[in-house]
Design a protein around this motif. Structure first.
Motif, PDB file in Angstrom:
ATOM      1  N   LEU A  79       7.306   8.813   6.309  1.00 55.76           N
ATOM      2  CA  LEU A  79       6.025   8.707   5.619  1.00 55.76           C
ATOM      3  C   LEU A  79       5.433   7.329   5.884  1.00 55.76           C
ATOM      4  O   LEU A  79       6.148   6.325   5.886  1.00 55.76           O
ATOM      5  CB  LEU A  79       6.199   8.911   4.112  1.00 55.76           C
ATOM      6  CG  LEU A  79       6.492  10.334   3.633  1.00 55.76           C
ATOM      7  CD1 LEU A  79       6.793  10.334   2.142  1.00 55.76           C
ATOM      8  CD2 LEU A  79       5.313  11.263   3.929  1.00 55.76           C
ATOM      9  N   ARG A  80       4.124   7.290   6.088  1.00 57.01           N
ATOM     10  CA  ARG A  80       3.430   6.026   6.319  1.00 57.01           C
ATOM     11  C   ARG A  80       2.472   5.768   5.157  1.00 57.01           C
ATOM     12  O   ARG A  80       1.602   6.582   4.866  1.00 57.01           O
ATOM     13  CB  ARG A  80       2.665   6.058   7.639  1.00 57.01           C
ATOM     14  CG  ARG A  80       1.996   4.722   7.971  1.00 57.01           C
ATOM     15  CD  ARG A  80       1.377   4.716   9.356  1.00 57.01           C
ATOM     16  NE  ARG A  80       0.213   5.588   9.440  1.00 57.01           N
ATOM     17  CZ  ARG A  80       0.140   6.677  10.180  1.00 57.01           C
ATOM     18  NH1 ARG A  80       1.186   7.059  10.897  1.00 57.01           N
ATOM     19  NH2 ARG A  80      -0.960   7.404  10.213  1.00 57.01           N
TER      20      ARG A  80
ATOM     21  N   GLY B 257      -2.888   5.060   0.323  1.00 53.77           N
ATOM     22  CA  GLY B 257      -2.670   6.455   0.685  1.00 53.77           C
ATOM     23  C   GLY B 257      -1.349   6.636   1.391  1.00 53.77           C
ATOM     24  O   GLY B 257      -0.629   5.671   1.679  1.00 53.77           O
ATOM     25  N   ALA B 258      -1.018   7.895   1.667  1.00 53.88           N
ATOM     26  CA  ALA B 258       0.228   8.224   2.360  1.00 53.88           C
ATOM     27  C   ALA B 258      -0.011   9.420   3.263  1.00 53.88           C
ATOM     28  O   ALA B 258      -0.784  10.323   2.928  1.00 53.88           O
ATOM     29  CB  ALA B 258       1.338   8.531   1.361  1.00 53.88           C
ATOM     30  N   GLU B 259       0.664   9.419   4.413  1.00 54.92           N
ATOM     31  CA  GLU B 259       0.582  10.537   5.341  1.00 54.92           C
ATOM     32  C   GLU B 259       1.826  10.545   6.215  1.00 54.92           C
ATOM     33  O   GLU B 259       2.495   9.521   6.373  1.00 54.92           O
ATOM     34  CB  GLU B 259      -0.675  10.441   6.206  1.00 54.92           C
ATOM     35  CG  GLU B 259      -0.740   9.202   7.078  1.00 54.92           C
ATOM     36  CD  GLU B 259      -2.027   9.142   7.878  1.00 54.92           C
ATOM     37  OE1 GLU B 259      -2.866  10.045   7.724  1.00 54.92           O
ATOM     38  OE2 GLU B 259      -2.190   8.189   8.663  1.00 54.92           O
TER      39      GLU B 259
ATOM     40  N   ALA C 268      -2.023  -3.335   5.857  1.00 55.26           N
ATOM     41  CA  ALA C 268      -0.748  -3.208   6.557  1.00 55.26           C
ATOM     42  C   ALA C 268      -0.212  -1.792   6.355  1.00 55.26           C
ATOM     43  O   ALA C 268      -0.767  -1.006   5.576  1.00 55.26           O
ATOM     44  CB  ALA C 268       0.251  -4.238   6.040  1.00 55.26           C
ATOM     45  N   GLU C 269       0.854  -1.478   7.067  1.00 55.03           N
ATOM     46  CA  GLU C 269       1.479  -0.163   6.943  1.00 55.03           C
ATOM     47  C   GLU C 269       2.935  -0.328   6.535  1.00 55.03           C
ATOM     48  O   GLU C 269       3.644  -1.203   7.042  1.00 55.03           O
ATOM     49  CB  GLU C 269       1.393   0.611   8.265  1.00 55.03           C
ATOM     50  CG  GLU C 269      -0.015   1.032   8.636  1.00 55.03           C
ATOM     51  CD  GLU C 269      -0.053   1.871   9.903  1.00 55.03           C
ATOM     52  OE1 GLU C 269       0.994   1.932  10.600  1.00 55.03           O
ATOM     53  OE2 GLU C 269      -1.102   2.458  10.195  1.00 55.03           O
ATOM     54  N   LEU C 270       3.360   0.520   5.613  1.00 53.29           N
ATOM     55  CA  LEU C 270       4.756   0.586   5.205  1.00 53.29           C
ATOM     56  C   LEU C 270       5.305   1.930   5.654  1.00 53.29           C
ATOM     57  O   LEU C 270       4.789   2.978   5.254  1.00 53.29           O
ATOM     58  CB  LEU C 270       4.889   0.444   3.689  1.00 53.29           C
ATOM     59  CG  LEU C 270       4.299  -0.820   3.053  1.00 53.29           C
ATOM     60  CD1 LEU C 270       4.419  -0.748   1.535  1.00 53.29           C
ATOM     61  CD2 LEU C 270       4.994  -2.063   3.586  1.00 53.29           C
ATOM     62  N   THR C 271       6.321   1.922   6.499  1.00 56.55           N
ATOM     63  CA  THR C 271       6.913   3.169   6.981  1.00 56.55           C
ATOM     64  C   THR C 271       8.211   3.430   6.233  1.00 56.55           C
ATOM     65  O   THR C 271       9.069   2.548   6.131  1.00 56.55           O
ATOM     66  CB  THR C 271       7.178   3.110   8.493  1.00 56.55           C
ATOM     67  OG1 THR C 271       7.983   1.974   8.797  1.00 56.55           O
ATOM     68  CG2 THR C 271       5.867   3.023   9.253  1.00 56.55           C
ATOM     69  N   LEU C 272       8.326   4.641   5.714  1.00 60.77           N
ATOM     70  CA  LEU C 272       9.456   4.997   4.863  1.00 60.77           C
ATOM     71  C   LEU C 272      10.167   6.217   5.457  1.00 60.77           C
ATOM     72  O   LEU C 272       9.663   7.330   5.355  1.00 60.77           O
ATOM     73  CB  LEU C 272       8.952   5.291   3.446  1.00 60.77           C
ATOM     74  CG  LEU C 272       9.963   5.344   2.310  1.00 60.77           C
ATOM     75  CD1 LEU C 272       9.268   5.118   0.970  1.00 60.77           C
ATOM     76  CD2 LEU C 272      10.699   6.663   2.280  1.00 60.77           C
TER      77      LEU C 272
END
Length: 250
Positions: free
Chosen positions: A46-47, A34-36, A121-125
Protein backbone atom coordinates in the motif's frame (compact mmCIF):
# COMPACT_ATOMS: atom_id res chain seq x y z
CA UNK A 1 12.21 20.55 18.95
CA UNK A 2 15.75 21.51 19.91
CA UNK A 3 19.10 20.97 18.31
CA UNK A 4 22.70 22.13 18.38
CA UNK A 5 23.73 25.23 16.48
CA UNK A 6 20.17 26.50 16.15
CA UNK A 7 17.87 29.25 17.38
CA UNK A 8 14.59 28.06 18.90
CA UNK A 9 11.52 29.31 17.09
CA UNK A 10 9.99 32.19 18.99
CA UNK A 11 13.27 33.15 20.66
CA UNK A 12 14.25 36.85 20.80
CA UNK A 13 15.34 38.00 17.39
CA UNK A 14 13.44 35.25 15.57
CA UNK A 15 10.99 37.74 14.10
CA UNK A 16 8.68 36.11 11.53
CA UNK A 17 10.12 36.82 8.12
CA UNK A 18 13.32 38.27 9.65
CA UNK A 19 16.85 36.92 9.16
CA UNK A 20 16.81 34.96 12.42
CA UNK A 21 13.58 33.22 11.45
CA UNK A 22 15.33 31.76 8.39
CA UNK A 23 17.63 29.85 10.74
CA UNK A 24 15.14 28.85 13.45
CA UNK A 25 14.28 25.20 14.02
CA UNK A 26 11.53 24.19 11.58
CA UNK A 27 8.18 23.17 13.03
CA UNK A 28 6.37 20.53 10.99
CA UNK A 29 2.82 19.22 10.68
CA UNK A 30 1.80 15.98 8.97
CA UNK A 31 -1.29 14.83 7.05
CA UNK A 32 -2.08 11.52 5.33
CA UNK A 33 -3.74 12.45 2.04
CA UNK A 34 -4.79 9.03 0.74
CA UNK A 35 -3.91 5.40 0.11
CA UNK A 36 -3.75 3.19 -2.96
CA UNK A 37 -2.17 -0.11 -4.02
CA UNK A 38 1.35 0.02 -5.43
CA UNK A 39 0.77 -1.18 -8.99
CA UNK A 40 4.10 -2.78 -9.87
CA UNK A 41 5.40 -4.02 -6.52
CA UNK A 42 6.75 -7.56 -6.25
CA UNK A 43 4.81 -8.05 -3.00
CA UNK A 44 1.45 -6.59 -1.91
CA UNK A 45 2.15 -2.97 -0.98
CA UNK A 46 0.00 0.00 0.00
CA UNK A 47 1.22 3.50 -0.82
CA UNK A 48 0.16 6.37 1.45
CA UNK A 49 0.47 10.01 0.48
CA UNK A 50 2.01 12.21 3.19
CA UNK A 51 1.84 16.00 3.15
CA UNK A 52 4.44 17.74 5.33
CA UNK A 53 3.95 21.44 6.04
CA UNK A 54 6.44 23.80 7.66
CA UNK A 55 4.41 25.76 10.22
CA UNK A 56 7.31 27.73 11.67
CA UNK A 57 11.07 28.17 11.65
CA UNK A 58 13.34 28.17 8.63
CA UNK A 59 13.43 26.10 5.44
CA UNK A 60 14.06 22.38 5.69
CA UNK A 61 17.29 20.96 4.30
CA UNK A 62 16.05 17.37 4.66
CA UNK A 63 14.18 15.06 7.01
CA UNK A 64 15.07 11.55 8.11
CA UNK A 65 11.55 10.51 9.01
CA UNK A 66 10.70 7.47 11.13
CA UNK A 67 7.04 6.43 10.99
CA UNK A 68 5.22 3.92 13.17
CA UNK A 69 1.88 2.74 11.77
CA UNK A 70 -0.66 1.37 14.26
CA UNK A 71 -4.23 0.12 14.08
CA UNK A 72 -6.25 1.85 16.79
CA UNK A 73 -8.81 -0.93 17.16
CA UNK A 74 -10.73 0.88 19.92
CA UNK A 75 -11.87 3.54 17.42
CA UNK A 76 -13.94 1.04 15.42
CA UNK A 77 -17.21 -0.68 16.23
CA UNK A 78 -17.12 -4.44 15.64
CA UNK A 79 -20.10 -6.59 14.71
CA UNK A 80 -20.91 -9.98 16.22
CA UNK A 81 -19.08 -11.93 13.52
CA UNK A 82 -15.98 -9.77 13.97
CA UNK A 83 -16.15 -10.14 17.74
CA UNK A 84 -16.13 -13.93 17.40
CA UNK A 85 -13.17 -13.80 15.02
CA UNK A 86 -11.20 -11.47 17.30
CA UNK A 87 -11.60 -13.51 20.50
CA UNK A 88 -8.10 -14.93 20.06
CA UNK A 89 -6.60 -11.42 20.02
CA UNK A 90 -8.68 -9.59 22.62
CA UNK A 91 -10.66 -12.18 24.58
CA UNK A 92 -14.43 -12.12 25.06
CA UNK A 93 -16.25 -8.89 24.09
CA UNK A 94 -17.10 -8.14 27.72
CA UNK A 95 -13.35 -7.91 28.38
CA UNK A 96 -12.63 -5.48 25.56
CA UNK A 97 -12.82 -2.44 27.81
CA UNK A 98 -9.40 -3.42 29.15
CA UNK A 99 -7.94 -5.67 26.43
CA UNK A 100 -8.31 -3.54 23.29
CA UNK A 101 -4.87 -2.13 22.54
CA UNK A 102 -3.40 -0.60 19.37
CA UNK A 103 -1.69 -3.09 17.08
CA UNK A 104 1.64 -1.99 15.62
CA UNK A 105 1.53 -2.69 11.89
CA UNK A 106 4.99 -1.62 10.77
CA UNK A 107 7.79 0.93 11.04
CA UNK A 108 8.97 2.87 8.00
CA UNK A 109 12.04 5.06 7.42
CA UNK A 110 11.79 7.76 4.73
CA UNK A 111 14.22 10.45 3.56
CA UNK A 112 12.45 13.69 2.62
CA UNK A 113 14.36 16.11 0.33
CA UNK A 114 14.66 19.88 0.94
CA UNK A 115 11.54 22.05 0.87
CA UNK A 116 10.46 25.57 1.79
CA UNK A 117 6.80 25.51 2.84
CA UNK A 118 5.20 22.17 2.01
CA UNK A 119 6.05 18.92 0.29
CA UNK A 120 4.48 15.55 -0.45
CA UNK A 121 6.20 12.25 0.33
CA UNK A 122 5.18 8.62 -0.03
CA UNK A 123 5.05 5.94 2.64
CA UNK A 124 5.10 2.38 1.28
CA UNK A 125 3.68 -0.30 3.53
CA UNK A 126 4.22 -3.96 2.55
CA UNK A 127 1.25 -6.22 3.35
CA UNK A 128 1.47 -9.87 4.28
CA UNK A 129 -0.93 -12.78 4.43
CA UNK A 130 0.97 -14.39 7.32
CA UNK A 131 -1.89 -15.47 9.58
CA UNK A 132 0.41 -15.80 12.60
CA UNK A 133 0.72 -12.00 12.82
CA UNK A 134 -1.79 -10.14 14.99
CA UNK A 135 -2.28 -7.41 12.38
CA UNK A 136 -3.14 -9.97 9.69
CA UNK A 137 -5.56 -11.76 12.01
CA UNK A 138 -7.29 -8.46 12.71
CA UNK A 139 -7.53 -7.39 9.06
CA UNK A 140 -8.84 -10.80 7.98
CA UNK A 141 -11.62 -10.44 10.56
CA UNK A 142 -12.56 -6.91 9.43
CA UNK A 143 -13.96 -7.27 5.92
CA UNK A 144 -15.88 -4.02 5.43
CA UNK A 145 -16.03 -0.48 6.72
CA UNK A 146 -12.85 1.36 7.68
CA UNK A 147 -9.73 0.49 9.66
CA UNK A 148 -8.59 3.37 11.95
CA UNK A 149 -4.85 3.95 11.53
CA UNK A 150 -2.48 6.12 13.54
CA UNK A 151 0.75 7.38 11.97
CA UNK A 152 3.30 8.41 14.61
CA UNK A 153 6.27 10.42 13.38
CA UNK A 154 9.76 10.82 14.75
CA UNK A 155 13.25 11.21 13.37
CA UNK A 156 15.52 14.15 12.58
CA UNK A 157 15.00 17.41 10.69
CA UNK A 158 18.03 19.14 9.15
CA UNK A 159 18.23 22.91 8.60
CA UNK A 160 20.79 25.70 8.20
CA UNK A 161 21.73 27.18 11.57
CA UNK A 162 22.52 30.85 12.14
CA UNK A 163 26.29 30.20 12.06
CA UNK A 164 25.98 28.56 8.64
CA UNK A 165 26.49 25.04 9.91
CA UNK A 166 24.01 22.22 9.44
CA UNK A 167 21.64 22.13 12.40
CA UNK A 168 19.61 19.15 13.54
CA UNK A 169 16.54 18.73 15.71
CA UNK A 170 14.54 15.73 16.82
CA UNK A 171 10.91 15.34 15.78
CA UNK A 172 8.73 14.61 18.79
CA UNK A 173 6.82 11.32 18.72
CA UNK A 174 3.82 13.40 19.76
CA UNK A 175 3.55 14.41 16.10
CA UNK A 176 1.04 12.21 14.30
CA UNK A 177 -1.81 11.87 11.85
CA UNK A 178 -4.91 9.68 11.70
CA UNK A 179 -6.32 7.97 8.62
CA UNK A 180 -9.26 5.63 8.05
CA UNK A 181 -8.23 2.92 5.60
CA UNK A 182 -11.06 1.21 3.67
CA UNK A 183 -10.88 -2.45 4.71
CA UNK A 184 -11.78 -3.52 1.17
CA UNK A 185 -8.59 -1.93 -0.14
CA UNK A 186 -6.43 -4.32 1.91
CA UNK A 187 -8.57 -7.36 1.05
CA UNK A 188 -8.63 -6.51 -2.66
CA UNK A 189 -4.85 -6.11 -2.69
CA UNK A 190 -4.25 -9.47 -0.99
CA UNK A 191 -6.77 -11.21 -3.28
CA UNK A 192 -4.96 -9.82 -6.32
CA UNK A 193 -1.68 -11.41 -5.21
CA UNK A 194 -2.87 -14.57 -3.46
CA UNK A 195 -6.26 -15.28 -5.03
CA UNK A 196 -8.14 -15.28 -1.72
CA UNK A 197 -5.91 -18.02 -0.25
CA UNK A 198 -4.27 -17.08 3.07
CA UNK A 199 -0.92 -18.62 3.90
CA UNK A 200 -0.66 -21.30 6.57
CA UNK A 201 2.82 -21.86 7.99
CA UNK A 202 3.64 -25.44 9.03
CA UNK A 203 6.71 -27.12 10.43
CA UNK A 204 8.39 -29.70 8.21
CA UNK A 205 7.24 -32.51 10.50
CA UNK A 206 3.60 -31.37 10.40
CA UNK A 207 3.75 -30.92 6.63
CA UNK A 208 5.09 -34.46 6.15
CA UNK A 209 2.33 -35.92 8.33
CA UNK A 210 -0.31 -33.96 6.46
CA UNK A 211 1.09 -35.00 3.09
CA UNK A 212 1.11 -38.65 4.15
CA UNK A 213 -2.52 -38.33 5.22
CA UNK A 214 -3.43 -36.69 1.89
CA UNK A 215 -1.83 -39.49 -0.12
CA UNK A 216 -3.36 -42.23 2.04
CA UNK A 217 -6.85 -40.75 1.67
CA UNK A 218 -6.37 -40.04 -2.06
CA UNK A 219 -7.19 -36.35 -1.64
CA UNK A 220 -6.34 -34.12 -4.57
CA UNK A 221 -5.65 -30.74 -2.95
CA UNK A 222 -4.51 -29.32 0.36
CA UNK A 223 -7.87 -27.59 0.69
CA UNK A 224 -9.64 -30.95 0.44
CA UNK A 225 -7.20 -32.46 2.93
CA UNK A 226 -7.76 -29.84 5.60
CA UNK A 227 -11.53 -29.80 4.96
CA UNK A 228 -11.67 -33.59 5.45
CA UNK A 229 -9.81 -33.31 8.76
CA UNK A 230 -12.16 -30.55 9.91
CA UNK A 231 -15.20 -32.60 8.91
CA UNK A 232 -13.85 -35.51 10.89
CA UNK A 233 -13.21 -33.30 13.93
CA UNK A 234 -16.76 -31.91 13.66
CA UNK A 235 -18.24 -35.40 13.38
CA UNK A 236 -19.47 -34.89 9.80
CA UNK A 237 -17.31 -37.41 7.95
CA UNK A 238 -18.32 -38.02 4.33
CA UNK A 239 -17.36 -41.20 2.53
CA UNK A 240 -14.08 -40.84 0.65
CA UNK A 241 -12.90 -42.89 -2.34
CA UNK A 242 -10.30 -45.56 -1.77
CA UNK A 243 -7.39 -46.30 -4.12
CA UNK A 244 -9.55 -48.59 -6.29
CA UNK A 245 -12.33 -46.04 -6.62
CA UNK A 246 -14.58 -47.70 -4.02
CA UNK A 247 -16.01 -45.61 -1.22
CA UNK A 248 -14.85 -45.95 2.33
CA UNK A 249 -15.17 -44.04 5.57
CA UNK A 250 -11.96 -42.40 6.85
Amino acid sequence: MTGPGSTPAGAPGAVPGGPAARHAIPSLSFEITGAEPERFAAVPTLRFGLRITRTGGGPVRSVSLATTVRIDVARRRHGEREQRSLTELFGLPEQWGTTLRPLVWTRITTVVPPFEDTTVAELTLPCTCDTELAVTKYLLAVRDGEVPLDFLFGGTVFFQAADGRLGTAQISWAEGAAYRLPAGLWHGLLDRYFGGSPWLRLSRETYDRLDTHRIRRVLGTWDETVAALLDRADGTVPASPGPSGTSRTP
